[in-house]
Design a protein around this motif. Structure first.
Motif, mmCIF file in Angstrom:
data_model
loop_
_atom_site.group_PDB
_atom_site.id
_atom_site.type_symbol
_atom_site.label_atom_id
_atom_site.label_comp_id
_atom_site.label_asym_id
_atom_site.label_seq_id
_atom_site.Cartn_x
_atom_site.Cartn_y
_atom_site.Cartn_z
ATOM 1 N N VAL A 18 -97.359 11.635 39.508
ATOM 2 C CA VAL A 18 -97.211 10.193 39.712
ATOM 3 C C VAL A 18 -97.266 9.462 38.370
ATOM 4 O O VAL A 18 -98.183 9.668 37.574
ATOM 5 C CB VAL A 18 -98.331 9.662 40.630
ATOM 6 N N THR A 19 -96.280 8.610 38.123
ATOM 7 C CA THR A 19 -96.240 7.842 36.876
ATOM 8 C C THR A 19 -96.976 6.516 37.039
ATOM 9 O O THR A 19 -97.246 6.065 38.157
ATOM 10 C CB THR A 19 -94.792 7.549 36.458
ATOM 11 N N ILE A 20 -97.262 5.886 35.914
ATOM 12 C CA ILE A 20 -97.890 4.564 35.934
ATOM 13 C C ILE A 20 -96.993 3.568 36.669
ATOM 14 O O ILE A 20 -97.472 2.721 37.435
ATOM 15 C CB ILE A 20 -98.149 4.068 34.496
ATOM 16 N N GLU A 21 -95.693 3.672 36.443
ATOM 17 C CA GLU A 21 -94.760 2.763 37.117
ATOM 18 C C GLU A 21 -94.874 2.888 38.629
ATOM 19 O O GLU A 21 -94.960 1.883 39.343
ATOM 20 C CB GLU A 21 -93.322 3.058 36.682
ATOM 21 N N GLU A 22 -94.871 4.099 39.139
ATOM 22 C CA GLU A 22 -94.981 4.316 40.579
ATOM 23 C C GLU A 22 -96.326 3.818 41.104
ATOM 24 O O GLU A 22 -96.393 3.145 42.139
ATOM 25 C CB GLU A 22 -94.817 5.811 40.893
ATOM 26 N N TRP A 27 -99.597 -0.214 43.984
ATOM 27 C CA TRP A 27 -100.822 -1.034 43.997
ATOM 28 C C TRP A 27 -100.486 -2.511 44.196
ATOM 29 O O TRP A 27 -101.127 -3.206 44.989
ATOM 30 C CB TRP A 27 -101.563 -0.800 42.693
ATOM 31 N N LEU A 28 -99.475 -2.967 43.498
ATOM 32 C CA LEU A 28 -99.056 -4.366 43.605
ATOM 33 C C LEU A 28 -98.563 -4.703 45.011
ATOM 34 O O LEU A 28 -98.955 -5.717 45.598
ATOM 35 C CB LEU A 28 -97.942 -4.651 42.587
ATOM 36 N N ASN A 29 -97.720 -3.835 45.562
ATOM 37 C CA ASN A 29 -97.049 -4.135 46.825
ATOM 38 C C ASN A 29 -97.840 -3.780 48.079
ATOM 39 O O ASN A 29 -97.458 -4.197 49.183
ATOM 40 C CB ASN A 29 -95.693 -3.414 46.866
ATOM 41 N N ILE A 52 -95.879 -4.390 30.700
ATOM 42 C CA ILE A 52 -96.574 -3.124 30.909
ATOM 43 C C ILE A 52 -95.626 -1.927 31.009
ATOM 44 O O ILE A 52 -95.744 -0.953 30.258
ATOM 45 C CB ILE A 52 -97.470 -3.200 32.168
ATOM 46 N N LEU A 53 -94.674 -2.000 31.919
ATOM 47 C CA LEU A 53 -93.790 -0.855 32.161
ATOM 48 C C LEU A 53 -92.997 -0.401 30.935
ATOM 49 O O LEU A 53 -92.819 0.813 30.739
ATOM 50 C CB LEU A 53 -92.850 -1.151 33.322
ATOM 51 N N PRO A 54 -92.498 -1.316 30.097
ATOM 52 C CA PRO A 54 -91.740 -0.834 28.927
ATOM 53 C C PRO A 54 -92.573 0.054 27.997
ATOM 54 O O PRO A 54 -92.012 0.852 27.238
ATOM 55 C CB PRO A 54 -91.345 -2.137 28.218
ATOM 56 N N GLY A 57 -94.944 2.745 31.402
ATOM 57 C CA GLY A 57 -94.429 2.992 32.745
ATOM 58 C C GLY A 57 -94.077 4.444 33.036
ATOM 59 O O GLY A 57 -94.275 4.926 34.154
ATOM 60 N N LYS A 58 -93.567 5.146 32.050
ATOM 61 C CA LYS A 58 -93.107 6.522 32.268
ATOM 62 C C LYS A 58 -94.204 7.566 32.062
ATOM 63 O O LYS A 58 -93.994 8.755 32.326
ATOM 64 C CB LYS A 58 -91.930 6.824 31.329
ATOM 65 N N ILE A 59 -95.360 7.128 31.593
ATOM 66 C CA ILE A 59 -96.473 8.059 31.390
ATOM 67 C C ILE A 59 -97.088 8.421 32.741
ATOM 68 O O ILE A 59 -97.247 7.570 33.614
ATOM 69 C CB ILE A 59 -97.555 7.421 30.486
ATOM 70 N N ARG A 60 -97.440 9.681 32.917
ATOM 71 C CA ARG A 60 -98.076 10.083 34.166
ATOM 72 C C ARG A 60 -99.494 9.500 34.227
ATOM 73 O O ARG A 60 -100.177 9.403 33.211
ATOM 74 C CB ARG A 60 -98.128 11.604 34.276
#
Length: 335
Positions: A18-22, A27-29, A52-54, A57-60
């Protein structure tokens, strides 16, 4: 977008992927959507999307380190204001606290980070307000007419009204004539009009306006009207008196906030002043009160801030200036 992920799976490899983006979007939604007003939700979504995501976001989630978040904060420093950076930090910190509570991670990587000291000393956002001379030019332009007598700005009096009441533009655009009491010389603030994303995909619109309760509990308030504000309303009543809303279009609909902002910037340009947002009128209202020696608690109440500390932090430079003037006045008296 509601991303469904399974973090309690028996398969550790699935959890670790699971990535930070996911994670943060889920969490937000699924969590924050139940806690936030639509406007606050939109702002947090923008913070995640652009600050944040840029960076992470792609980091697990399982691989996120304090160094990753600290790099994000340090890089944002040269691009955004203190308040924007603070919101980004608070957002990822809150999300990771949630992750720790759920045992999805063993520690909160954000706790090992700091906001740079240069920013901790105070906001780098300079509030803009107008001098009395500048406001005279603005007000004259706002009510100016063509040679044939027709008004150049149909709702020009809203500028005079805002600078004499300190109301937020959303609060003003939500006003109905029933909220105005000319006998007592007061206006009751009950609602706030805000622009939010229209998340109904069938509507085919990106944004919509909604009426919601004021920003804070203190936002519901009664504001006194001085002569200038009262005269502006009397003039507007001759234009919009037959409609429900105080500030209405020619057809009686609520005016778009961006229309007011465009009008205001046009007025500023014609007045030979720098183009800033209409919120500067609220700052001007506060600065005038401080210049007259009004105490911070009274100013806070009139502005509808949640607590005095918000007012103090926002206008600390103005308050300090008044302290200097007060001491100098005392010195002159003693001499």
């Amino acid at each position: 977008m509601n991303i469904k992920i399974c973090l309690k799976s028996d398969r550790e490899d699935s959890k670790d992927a699971v990535t930070i983006e996911e994670y943060i979007l889920n969490w937000l939604n699924t969590v924050k959507i139940n806690e936030l007003k639509p406007t606050s939700f939109d702002r947090k979504e923008q913070t995640i999307q652009y600050q944040i995501l840029p960076y992470i976001g792609k980091i697990r989630l399982s691989d996120l380190k304090s160094e990753d978040i600290q790099f994000m904060i340090n890089d944002l420093k040269g691009k955004y204001s203190y308040s924007t950076i603070k919101k980004a930090y608070e957002c990822i910190n809150s999300c990771l606290k949630y992750a720790v509570k759920r045992h999805d991670v063993s520690f909160n990587a954000a706790e090992g980070c700091t906001i740079p000291k240069a920013l901790m000393n105070g906001s780098d956002d300079k509030i803009k307000f107008f001098s009395d001379e500048e406001m005279k030019r603005i007000e004259c332009e706002a009510v100016r007419c063509y040679k044939n007598g027709n008004r150049i700005y149909r709702m020009g009096e809203i500028i005079i009204f805002l600078v004499n009441t300190g109301m937020r533009i959303g609060e003003a655009l939500a006003l109905e004539w029933s909220d105005i009491n000319f006998d007592s010389g007061t206006v009751q603030i009950r609602k706030n009009v805000v622009l939010v994303k229209d998340r109904d995909e069938n509507r085919g619109k990106s944004y919509k306006y909604i009426k919601q309760n004021p920003k804070t509990r203190s936002g519901s308030r009664i504001v006194p009207l001085n002569k200038a504000a009262t005269q502006a309303l009397i003039s507007l009543r001759g234009i919009n008196g037959k409609f429900k809303y105080v500030f209405a279009t020619k057809t009686g609909k609520r005016i778009h906030p961006r229309s007011i902002d465009r009008m205001f910037r046009c007025i500023l340009k014609k007045s030979g002043l720098e183009g800033v947002g209409v919120h500067s009128l609220r700052h001007t209202f506060a600065s005038r009160l401080f210049a007259k020696g009004v105490d911070v608690k009274t100013v806070s109440d009139l502005l509808g801030h949640s607590e005095v500390g918000v007012t103090y932090d926002t206008y600390i430079h103005l308050i300090q200036e008044q302290h200097v003037i007060a001491v100098e006045t005392l010195e002159n008296v003693l001499l």
